[in-house]
Every structure is written in structure tokens, then in C-alpha cells.
Design a protein around this motif. Structure first.
Motif, PDB file in Angstrom:
ATOM      1  N   GLU A  66       0.829  -1.201   0.000  1.00  0.00           N
ATOM      2  CA  GLU A  66       0.000   0.000   0.000  1.00  0.00           C
ATOM      3  C   GLU A  66       0.868   1.257   0.000  1.00  0.00           C
ATOM      4  OE1 GLU A  66      -3.736   1.883  -0.138  1.00  0.00           O
ATOM      5  OE2 GLU A  66      -3.177  -0.237  -0.367  1.00  0.00           O
ATOM      6  N   ASP A  67       1.945   1.243   0.764  1.00  0.00           N
ATOM      7  CA  ASP A  67       2.834   2.399   0.845  1.00  0.00           C
ATOM      8  C   ASP A  67       3.490   2.672  -0.508  1.00  0.00           C
ATOM      9  OD1 ASP A  67       4.468   4.288   2.781  1.00  0.00           O
ATOM     10  OD2 ASP A  67       5.931   3.327   1.464  1.00  0.00           O
ATOM     11  N   LEU A  68       4.001   1.628  -1.150  1.00  0.00           N
ATOM     12  CA  LEU A  68       4.649   1.815  -2.449  1.00  0.00           C
ATOM     13  C   LEU A  68       3.641   2.244  -3.512  1.00  0.00           C
ATOM     14  CD1 LEU A  68       7.151  -1.195  -2.487  1.00  0.00           C
ATOM     15  CD2 LEU A  68       7.661   1.227  -2.101  1.00  0.00           C
ATOM     16  N   LYS A  69       2.439   1.699  -3.447  1.00  0.00           N
ATOM     17  CA  LYS A  69       1.403   2.064  -4.420  1.00  0.00           C
ATOM     18  C   LYS A  69       1.067   3.551  -4.306  1.00  0.00           C
ATOM     19  CE  LYS A  69      -2.040  -0.747  -4.519  1.00  0.00           C
ATOM     20  NZ  LYS A  69      -3.289  -1.439  -4.088  1.00  0.00           N
ATOM     21  N   ASN A  70       1.070   4.073  -3.066  1.00  0.00           N
ATOM     22  CA  ASN A  70       0.680   5.467  -2.839  1.00  0.00           C
ATOM     23  C   ASN A  70       1.822   6.451  -3.033  1.00  0.00           C
ATOM     24  OD1 ASN A  70      -1.961   4.733  -2.210  1.00  0.00           O
ATOM     25  ND2 ASN A  70      -1.501   4.499  -0.030  1.00  0.00           N
ATOM     26  N   ASN A  71       3.014   5.959  -3.344  1.00  0.00           N
ATOM     27  CA  ASN A  71       4.168   6.854  -3.487  1.00  0.00           C
ATOM     28  C   ASN A  71       4.916   6.624  -4.793  1.00  0.00           C
ATOM     29  OD1 ASN A  71       4.556   8.431  -0.779  1.00  0.00           O
ATOM     30  ND2 ASN A  71       4.014   6.351  -0.175  1.00  0.00           N
TER      31      ASN A  71
END
Length: 680
Positions: free
Chosen positions: A531-536
Motif C-alpha cells: 500500500e505504501d509503495l502504491k501510494n508513493n
């Protein structure tokens, strides 16, 4: 986790909110506040996000939710009055109204549940108060034989109990959260109301007295004088009451007259109960509750047990972390480096052992100096630092290039760690934005003395350049790691076992590679990572740091999974995610050497030369994507991040010729690797 004393923000809120009961709005919260307490309630879901006494700007718990028959309701309509706020949830079978009302030192929570069906329903109401980001000294889930919750923090206490009855049906309390469980039968079109109180106080004993008074429970007061060896006042010290087995039963703070008062219900046997001071490193011998007139406490000199250490670099400030040998109040003064004018003063009104002081409201991309003054709260000596300097973060859009430094495992050889730090200070002119340290900071993470030596060694650098820390295996996931410093809020234990942050055109992800694949935390971290990588994915470069590398040629302790192409379980699970979201650089420690691999467009760099005992045996056959390894040299890495490229310089500062004599080393100044990374 919220920071301890953000006085500038707190002062603003005091003017706006604390003169009377007021409802207002701040960021993503509604603020409900009076002269005694302040609570934030989420605009998104109508649950409490923080709950604090106005004497300390630190939340006593950090999250809260209500579930009815397993359903977590989402807010729909909001109603407010002078001293309360209500959230109306209207779903299939129920209409629910949650109302928060301030009454002095109390927050009343009323939940009204109305059935919308024509059938009788048995429902279950769960309320979760989450204090897992905090460090409770004492938790108690029963008073007498009644289920309630009282909890003691360093900076205050809170109690949680029904408004009209003496007990919940059940309370489960552990290190993470408390859940009250109540069962009701709801008649067709019927209505039930359940009201409970969350109340603040200085101590558990004060909360219990309030509980006894509310429900008419008779008690007696036992008072003890607390006398210090240096004749100073003991006001604010923590005194504990233990039963005959040595289990803590109650906590009280010393008042301004030097007395600790305990309120004890009649009908109990206190014959073998004992009292003692237990306040950080201030501890006394136990005395009889019923027999002794007072308690005597020997107090020595104060000093920094953990020297000041910067974390969390922001546009408007940083966080200063330190630990005192004797709990004390402190003041931080901040000066403009250009004109030496004082621009900020933050006073810590609580005598504390661990201090986390957030400097805020400063200007971006600016140099400041600070001085820490620790007053002689219980000791006869004050402690004061020399002036140290730091620079705030520029606005991300104004960062054209930046430098950060990495050095790995330090562990037991504190002299060698101090030497690496010394060389970084001398060679880099302190122009790095931050330090990233990929684990194994101490030899034994459960040893306070080991941590003290770590902070001593790091101080010339850590007092001026903020660090971002990674968990290694030698930290043992100890609470001492989490208590030592504030880090960005993420996930796992205390919300900082894994986390992320941005700097300029780059996104940095910090993971914990110690979590076993069989653990329920493993899946949580994986979900958070994706989720973190998807949002950044809008960032130019993505860095990921964790302790254990995917591959190595090391055979120091025999063959390893990391000698094989498939690596270990993290390689199997994480590498596809790194590839999917375009990770550019992976930074590791653990292997006490320098190694580099390049695979799937990702540069994998291992740096374990920060002072730990260096590897001598790297006998595994290099894998096809192996680029380089260097043994026997203490070193650190310089990352210069530009608009479209990253320059990495690996500097060796010492050579260890004989591993049998690790503290004998020869100073060198050698670039052992240098390369560029370009955006794919």
C-alpha cells in the motif's frame, strides 16, 4: 505516536480552546476541550484519536473504536451542543448515536442503539481503547472485584468505567489495548443506552479515589512522607504499593507537601503490603505500608544516561531524544544561527526519565542552535549541553539535490563506532540531510548499558544530524529500542517497527526483516509495504532499508540461504513487490563487510562496517548478479541524490589487520567503491 511537549502548538490551543468547553476543528479532528482535558475525534469515523490532560501535550491513548455485533459503524450525521458532539450512524438493523460530553475531568461516552427490526436481537458491544503506541507503567483491569480499567503513564493516568454501574461485564487488558465487552437484548424497535466515563488524573490512586467516591465505597487514607537524602522536595516522584508477592497494586505521585497518599477500601488485608519509590532509576528500599512512617530515597548526581539524539527531520523542526539517569524537568532553548537570537523555548513540566522534545514552528531550510538545560529537580546538580547545531528540512519542491549517509552494524565495539562517527563528522562537514542506520546498533538490545554506550559513541553526529533507524536482530525487538527515540509513525510495535518518509524527490521505506513468515505481523507488514509503495509511485527514487540482505558471499558461520539464488523467505516475498513498484535501491546491514549486487534493475547494497567485528570468511561462489565485496575495513556510504541520478561513494576509514584484536586498527582514507544509479 504523538510527541511529548509541543508547547508552541499547545499554547495556541490553550488560548483558543481551554477557557471553556469548546468544540472546534483542527486538521482531521474535531477538538473537544475544557480547562482540564482535550480530546480529538476523527472527522472520518467519529472515534477518539487522542485523549490528553492539558498539563501535558501527550496522548494517554492513541486510538479508539466501537463495534456493535462485530460491525464498525461509519459516521453519517454530526450534531453539536455547547459541550458535546454526537455522531449518528444509520445502517441496516440499527441506528446508533455516539455522544461525547465533557464534564470537568471526565469525558462521558454515551451510545444509544435503536433497533430498526421487528425481531428481538441479542447484541454485543465492544469498545477498544488502543494504547499500544504508549509506554504504560502500570495497567489494572479490576478495582476490588469490578471490571474497569486504570492505566498509569509517565505523564498522567486515565480511568475507564461505566457511568451508572460499578463494573463492565468484562475487560481484557494487555500491553496493546483494552476491550470492554457488554451483551444486551434489544427488543423490536427498542432502545438501549450505555454510558461510560473516561477520566484523567495524575495517578492511578487518584483515579481509584474518584471511583470510590462515585459509587459510595468506603476507604481509608494512608499517608507516607517521602524523604530525599539531599533534603530536596520529592514532589512528582512515583510511589508504588506492592502486595505480599511483590506485585504492584497501586501507584501514587508525591504531592507538594512531600507526601504520598493511598486510598484503600475497607475489608482488605494490607498487613504485608509494602511501599517503595520506583521512578526510573530512582528506587528505594521497600517499607511496610502499615508500619513505617516514611520512605527514604538516596539520590545521586544527574547526567545524560542516553545522550541527545536527533530524529524526524521536518520543514519546521526536529525531535530531540534523551534519557536522564535521574528523572527531571528540562528546558530546550533554540537560537537562530545567524543572529543568535532565541526563537523558541520549550519547557517540560513533568519530571521524566525519557524525554522526546519536538522542536516545531521553525523556518524551512534554516540553521539553528539549541541548548538543553536539565534542572536539578531531585538532584543537587543541573545538567546542560553545549550549543549544538541542526538544519531544518527544505520544502521538498525546493530540494534539487541532497546527501544522506549510511553506516551499518556497530554492536559491541563502541570505540570503533565512535571512530567511524568521528571520521564522518570530519570528512563530511556535517552537510548530510540525515543518517540512515540499517540495524544492529548495540550488541544486546535488552541492555540499558549497551544503549547508553551507543548514544555516547554517536553523539558528535547524532546531536546535529537526525537519524532514521532500522531494527536489527541484536535489538531483540526490545522495548528499549522503542523507548529510546521517536520515529515516524508506521506499523507494528509502537507504530514504528516499519515506517516510511519522503525527502526531496525520493521515498524511503524502512522494514523489519526479523519478523518470521509464520507471524501474523508478517502479512500486516507485507500489506502495508504494498500500500505504501502504491501510494508513493510519483517519487523519482524509491529506497528500501532493512537489516538482512537477500544475498551474500559470507560463510562466516557456515553456508547460508543467502548464498543461494533464491535467498531467504523475504527474498521470495518482497522482491516481486520491489520489482512491481520500481524500487531503485535496497540498503542492508547484518553482514559485517561491504557488498553490492545488481538485479532486476535494483541496486542492493550491504554496509556492515560501522564498528562491529568484521567478517573474514566470504567463501560462497558469487552469484551472477554479484558486483563487489570488500572485507576487513570500517566504512560508511555517501548517497548524493540528484534530479535523475544517485551517486554512491563508499569510504573506508580504517583497516583491521588482525580479527583477534578488533580494537587495533589502522586509519585509512580510501574510496573502496563509487558508482552511479540512474532511473530506469
Amino acid at each position: 505516536m504523538k510527541k511529548y511537549f509541543i508547547i508552541t502548538f499547545f499554547a495556541i490551543l490553550s488560548v483558543i480552546f481551554f477557557s471553556a468547553d469548546v468544540i472546534s476543528s483542527y486538521q482531521n479532528n474535531y477538538i473537544l476541550s475544557n480547562n482540564y482535558l482535550t480530546t480529538g475525534i476523527s472527522k472520518e469515523n467519529g472515534y477518539i484519536t487522542f485523549f490528553k490532560s492539558n498539563e501535558a501535550n501527550q496522548s494517554l491513548f492513541t486510538n479508539h473504536k466501537i463495534l456493535i455485533s462485530g460491525v464498525e459503524f461509519q459516521k453519517n450525521v454530526i450534531e453539536t451542543s455547547e459541550d458535546s458532539i454526537s455522531f449518528i450512524y444509520d445502517q441496516n438493523d440499527f441506528k446508533v448515536v455516539n455522544t461525547y460530553t465533557l464534564q470537568g475531568q471526565n469525558l462521558l461516552l454515551s451510545t444509544m442503539i435503536t433497533s430498526k427490526t421487528e425481531t428481538k436481537k441479542r447484541i454485543q458491544m465492544n469498545e477498544i481503547i488502543d494504547y499500544s503506541d504508549t509506554f504504560p507503567f502500570f495497567i489494572k483491569s479490576k478495582v476490588l472485584n469490578n471490571y474497569v480499567l486504570v492505566l498509569q503513564q509517565d505523564y498522567g493516568s486515565f480511568g475507564y468505567f461505566p457511568a451508572d454501574d460499578q463494573t463492565f461485564q468484562r475487560v481484557i487488558a494487555n500491553d496493546e489495548m483494552t476491550t470492554s465487552i457488554s451483551f444486551f437484548t434489544l427488543e423490536p424497535q427498542g432502545l438501549l443506552e450505555f454510558t461510560r466515563v473516561i477520566t484523567i488524573g495524575e495517578s492511578v490512586s487518584e483515579i481509584e479515589k474518584r471511583y470510590y467516591d462515585k459509587f459510595g465505597i468506603d476507604y481509608k487514607t494512608i499517608e507516607k512522607n517521602i524523604i530525599l537524602s539531599n533534603e530536596k522536595s520529592a514532589e512528582g516522584m512515583r510511589v508504588v504499593l506492592e502486595d505480599r508477592l511483590g506485585t504492584i497494586q497501586d501507584v501514587q505521585l508525591v504531592d507538594d507537601k512531600g507526601k504520598a497518599e493511598f486510598y484503600l477500601p475497607y475489608g482488605e488485608d494490607y498487613e504485608n503490603f509494602q511501599l517503595k519509590v520506583d521512578f526510573g532509576n530512582l528506587k528505594s528500599e521497600s517499607v511496610s505500608l502499615l508500619g513505617a512512617e516514611g520512605l527514604f530515597v538516596e539520590v545521586g548526581e544527574n547526567y545524560f544516561y542516553y545522550k541527545p539524539f536527533l530524529t524526524n527531520k521536518e520543514e519546521d523542526g526536529v525531535t530531540i531524544n534523551f534519557r536522564m539517569a535521574v528523572p527531571a524537568r528540562s528546558t530546550v532553548e533554540v537560537y537562530d544561527s545567524d543572529n543568535e537570537a532565541k526563537v523558541l523555548e520549550i519547557q517540560n513540566e513533568f519530571p521524566l526519565e525519557y524525554h522526546y522534545i519536538e522542536l516545531s514552528d521553525l523556518q524551512p531550510d534554516s540553521f539553528y542552535e539549541y541548548v538543553i538545560n536539565v534542572e536539578d529537580t531531585y538532584t543537587l546538580n543541573e545538567v546542560k549541553t553545549e550549543k549544538r547545531a541542526f538544519k531544518t528540512k527544505p520544502l521538498d519542491e525546493n530540494i534539487n539535490t541532497f546527501r544522506f549517509i549510511v553506516y551499518g552494524d556497530t554492536q559491541i565495539y563502541d570505540e570503533r563506532h565512535a571512530y567511524v562517527v568521528k571520521r564522518i563528522v570530519e570528512d563530511s562537514d556535517l552537510n548530510a540531510a540525515f543518517i540512515l542506520k540499517p540495524g544492529d546498533h548495540t550488541e544486546e538490545g535488552t541492555s540499558e548499558n549497551s544503549w547508553s554506550k551507543f548514544f555516547e559513541s554517536a553523539y558528535p553526529l547524532s546531536s546535529q544530524i537526525p537519524y532514521y533507524m532500522v531494527l536489527g536482530n541484536h535489538e531483540r525487538n526490545s522495548i528499549l529500542y522503542y523507548r529510546a527515540f521517536e520515529l515516524p509513525s508506521g506499523g507494528g510495535d509502537y507504530s514504528k517497527r516499519w515506517y516510511s518518509f519522503d525527502y526531496g524527490n525520493s521515498h524511503f521505506v524502512i522494514l523489519d526483516s526479523n519478523i518470521l513468515e509464520s507471524s501474523n505481523l508478517y502479512e500486516k507488514q507485507m500489506e502495508w509495504l504494498e500500500e505504501d509503495l502504491k501510494n508513493n509511485n510519483d517519487k523519482k527514487f524509491i529506497f528500501v532499508a532493512f537489516h538482512h540482505p537477500f544475498w551474500t558471499t559470507a560463510t562466516e558461520y557456515g553456508s547460508m540461504e543467502e548464498n543461494l539464488p533464491e535467498g531467504h523467505f523475504n527474498t521470495k516475498n518482497w522482491l516481486p513487490i520491489f520489482k512491481k513498484y520500481g524500487v531503485d535501491v535496497v540498503i542492508n546491514g547484518h553482514i559485517h563487510a561491504y557488498e553490492r549486487y545488481f538485479k532486476d534493475g535494483i541496486m542492493f547494497i550491504t554496509s556492515g562496517g560501522g564498528g562491529a567485528k568484521l567478517n573474514t570468511n566470504h567463501g560462497a561462489d558469487p552469484l551472477p548478479w554479484h558486483v563487489k565485496h570488500v572485507l576487513g575495513k570500517l566504512h560508511y556510504l555517501i548517497f548524493d541524490v540528484y534530479e535523475d541520478s544517485i551517486k554512491v561513494t563508499v569510504k573506508a576509514v580504517a583497516r583491521v589487520d588482525n580479527p583477534l584484536f578488533p580494537n587495533q586498527y589502522t586509519s585509512i582514507d580510501e574510496v573502496i567503491d563509487e558508482f552511479y544509479i540512474y532511473k530506469k
